[in-house]
Design a protein around this motif. Structure first.
Motif, short mmCIF file in Angstrom:
data_model
loop_
_atom_site.label_atom_id
_atom_site.label_comp_id
_atom_site.label_asym_id
_atom_site.label_seq_id
_atom_site.Cartn_x
_atom_site.Cartn_y
_atom_site.Cartn_z
N THR A 1 123.19 -6.89 -14.80
CA THR A 1 124.21 -7.17 -13.79
C THR A 1 125.61 -6.88 -14.31
O THR A 1 126.59 -7.25 -13.67
N ALA A 2 125.75 -6.24 -15.51
CA ALA A 2 127.06 -5.89 -16.02
C ALA A 2 127.78 -5.03 -14.98
O ALA A 2 127.21 -4.11 -14.41
N GLY A 3 129.05 -5.33 -14.78
CA GLY A 3 129.81 -4.60 -13.77
C GLY A 3 129.73 -5.22 -12.40
O GLY A 3 130.36 -4.74 -11.47
N LEU A 4 128.94 -6.31 -12.26
CA LEU A 4 128.83 -7.00 -10.99
C LEU A 4 129.64 -8.29 -11.04
O LEU A 4 129.78 -8.92 -12.08
N VAL A 5 130.19 -8.66 -9.89
CA VAL A 5 130.95 -9.90 -9.77
C VAL A 5 130.16 -10.84 -8.87
O VAL A 5 129.80 -10.48 -7.75
N SER A 6 129.88 -12.04 -9.38
CA SER A 6 129.12 -13.01 -8.58
C SER A 6 130.06 -13.82 -7.71
O SER A 6 131.16 -14.18 -8.13
N VAL A 7 129.62 -14.07 -6.49
CA VAL A 7 130.41 -14.86 -5.53
C VAL A 7 129.51 -15.97 -5.01
O VAL A 7 128.39 -15.72 -4.58
N VAL A 8 129.99 -17.21 -5.07
CA VAL A 8 129.16 -18.33 -4.64
C VAL A 8 128.98 -18.32 -3.14
O VAL A 8 129.83 -17.88 -2.38
N ARG A 9 127.82 -18.80 -2.71
CA ARG A 9 127.58 -19.07 -1.30
C ARG A 9 127.92 -20.53 -1.05
O ARG A 9 127.36 -21.42 -1.68
N THR A 10 128.87 -20.77 -0.15
CA THR A 10 129.22 -22.14 0.21
C THR A 10 128.23 -22.63 1.24
O THR A 10 128.09 -22.01 2.30
N PRO A 11 127.52 -23.73 0.98
CA PRO A 11 126.48 -24.18 1.90
C PRO A 11 127.04 -24.90 3.11
O PRO A 11 126.66 -26.02 3.43
N VAL A 12 128.01 -24.26 3.78
CA VAL A 12 128.50 -24.73 5.07
C VAL A 12 128.48 -23.54 6.02
O VAL A 12 128.41 -22.39 5.58
N HIS A 13 128.54 -23.79 7.29
CA HIS A 13 128.55 -22.73 8.28
C HIS A 13 129.91 -22.70 8.97
O HIS A 13 130.49 -23.73 9.25
N ALA A 14 130.43 -21.50 9.22
CA ALA A 14 131.64 -21.35 10.00
C ALA A 14 131.22 -21.00 11.42
O ALA A 14 130.63 -19.96 11.66
N SER B 1 141.95 -10.60 -5.00
CA SER B 1 141.71 -11.99 -5.35
C SER B 1 140.58 -12.11 -6.37
O SER B 1 139.60 -11.36 -6.31
N PRO B 2 140.67 -13.06 -7.30
CA PRO B 2 139.58 -13.28 -8.27
C PRO B 2 138.37 -13.87 -7.58
O PRO B 2 138.46 -14.41 -6.47
N SER B 3 137.22 -13.80 -8.26
CA SER B 3 135.95 -14.23 -7.65
C SER B 3 135.95 -15.71 -7.29
O SER B 3 135.26 -16.12 -6.35
N ASP B 4 136.74 -16.54 -8.01
CA ASP B 4 136.75 -17.97 -7.67
C ASP B 4 137.55 -18.26 -6.41
O ASP B 4 137.60 -19.40 -5.95
N LYS B 5 138.17 -17.23 -5.85
CA LYS B 5 138.87 -17.36 -4.58
C LYS B 5 138.09 -16.71 -3.44
O LYS B 5 138.61 -16.50 -2.35
N LEU B 6 136.82 -16.38 -3.71
CA LEU B 6 135.95 -15.77 -2.71
C LEU B 6 134.76 -16.67 -2.44
O LEU B 6 134.30 -17.38 -3.32
N SER B 7 134.25 -16.62 -1.22
CA SER B 7 133.09 -17.42 -0.87
C SER B 7 132.28 -16.74 0.22
O SER B 7 132.85 -16.08 1.09
N ILE B 8 130.97 -16.87 0.12
CA ILE B 8 130.07 -16.41 1.18
C ILE B 8 129.76 -17.60 2.09
O ILE B 8 129.33 -18.65 1.63
N ILE B 9 129.99 -17.43 3.39
CA ILE B 9 129.73 -18.47 4.38
C ILE B 9 128.89 -17.85 5.49
O ILE B 9 129.04 -16.68 5.81
N ARG B 10 128.03 -18.63 6.09
CA ARG B 10 127.18 -18.15 7.18
C ARG B 10 127.79 -18.51 8.54
O ARG B 10 128.32 -19.60 8.73
#
Length: 215
Positions: free
Chosen positions: A75-88, A118-127
């Motif tokens: 996964t080198a070269g990949l940036v992980s982004v957390v999924r926030t377990p809430v729905h928009a 923005s850095p990865s800690d300022k990104l989130s995946i939401i459903r």
């Protein structure tokens, strides 16, 4: 603490609407294989090739499915982004009950930089829930939200907003002269919220990417 692979796998299936039987068949196993792994602990560990296939399918690290730490090297070269377990909600409004991100997506770093600085800690995946933003966003779509692109940077675009204790996803249109805001739904069956004050908009983040399951 390393998460339990069975808990991770069960959570991913629930989030994406996948069933154990179809995953079992994808691995070339009988239809009860994944259910037995998750619910009965048989087998105790997934085989390396099985882990690899499932990790690629869900877009996660093999380590989350019981793989060794060195399994994360590809996964080198990949940036992980957390999924926030809430729905928009693209409808009446979804109430967040836990905003601690756990499962995550991985994006190629150069591609991600083309979307945002923005850095990865300022990104989130939401459903997304609901259909008020259809056809642009449909219920069940995953959206990448830039939490750092808000506030004074508010401009025309699609945003996740906080209304009372709920999150909603809507389109923002700003009158450049009067500096008033219209909060819009892309689905014409839903009403807009016209002539709002900018300071009344409680912005969570700007939607910069969306992914969906094809049916």
């Amino acid at each position: 603490m390393v998460p339990d692979p069975r808990t991770v796998l069960e959570g991913l299936c629930a989030e994406r609407g996948d069933d154990f039987a179809s995953l079992s068949r994808m691995l070339g196993r009988n239809s009860a294989y994944i259910q037995q792994f998750v619910r009965r602990g048989v087998p105790r560990r997934l085989k390396e090739e099985e882990r690899r296939k499932l990790a690629r399918y869900f877009g996660i690290s093999e380590a989350l499915l019981g793989g060794p730490a060195e399994a994360e090297a590809p996964t080198a070269g990949l940036v992980s982004v957390v999924r926030t377990p809430v729905h928009a909600s693209a409808g009446p409004g979804a109430i967040p009950d836990d905003e601690t991100g756990k499962p995550y997506f991985a994006f190629e770093s150069r591609w991600l930089k083309g979307l945002t600085s923005s850095p990865s800690d300022k990104l989130s995946i939401i459903r997304v829930e609901g259909d008020s933003m259809a056809p642009t966003l449909n219920s069940g779509d995953d959206i990448l939200v830039d939490l750092g692109d808000c506030g004074d940077r508010l401009r025309d675009g699609i945003y996740v907003l906080r209304v009372d204790d709920a999150l909603v996803v809507k389109r923002i249109a700003i009158n450049p002269i009067r500096r008033r805001v219209t909060v819009q739904s892309d689905n014409p069956a839903y009403p807009d919220w016209p002539d709002c004050e900018i300071r009344s908009i409680n912005c969570v983040g700007r939607v910069i990417w969306a992914g969906r399951k094809l049916v």
